[in-house]
Write a protein that holds these residues in place. Sequence first.
Motif: not given
Length: 311
Positions: A69-84, A87-100
């Motif tokens: 049983f799981v809940v999904v964090n919909p924020i997808l980040s590049c994982g390689a930039c200065d912001l990621c 720990g700032l994946r939510n404002v990653c310049r290349k972020r995407e969102i599941v459902g968007v």
Amino acid sequence: MRALVFTGPGAMEVRDVPEPEVGAGEELVHVVTSGICGSELHGVRTPGFRVPPLVMGHEFAGRTGDGRFVVVNPILSCGACDLCALGLRNVCRKREIVGVHRPGGFAERVAVPSGTLTELPEGLGWTAAAIVEPAANAVHAWSLAGAPAGARVGVIGAGAIGLACLLVAGSGGAARIEVADRSEHRREIAGRLGADAAVAELAGEYDVIFDAVGAAGTHEQSLARLRPGGTAVWLGLADPTAGFDAAALVRGEKQVVGSFAYRDADFAAAVGLVAGWDLSWVATFPLSEGAEIFTSLMNGRTTPVKALLTF
């Protein structure tokens, strides 16, 4: 499989859609419940970066193929930039969102990266699971405000995010919390959930104000009612217009902080918080009624504060 599909400006339809393709590093989630977000209502009414045809839904929980049983964090980040790296994946310049940017949880099944999954604690209900994502927004906002125990807190807007801000501030030790909303029904809910006052408009002075609406008028009110040196946290996205007195902000040394989504730690904290919340303000509807309930909410004809689709 069946899904609720954004098909064009103002249009939602329940349709048969192809099964999702599960890529490398992804898992298939069998959706049990998925929340309708105010940003989605706005996005269908006034299309922008959500491009039809699209299966939306970024607030969802379900079962994996192996029975977790799981809940999904919909924020997808590049994982390689200065912001990621910070720990700032939510404002990653290349972020995407599941459902968007890719199909989301308004479908019976959805493929998501394995790293987005958080297992639910034993006994956590599906309604609470679907509220984790909006709750994480409030946890993040409280953190940005400094998690000020003993603070006088104002909340503008008693929708799902505003009520979550109320509940998080209450659990965080706020001394007094007042909630403002034009709806008497929503004010009654805020009072039931622990607001010390539920009013049509904030009055007096506050240490922290959360603007969960994001209109020019609420921006202005959030600063006008803030004490000198206080912090206004803006979460709402109703209107890009700022609408506030910049000179008063400078003279009062007030702070405005933008709050977008959440960090991973906020999401994890939300999982632990929602189990104890009164969620009587949340209503559920079967997917078969998805287009009708979505359209009613979008046009202001239906009154649940939060609507969930069930599968």
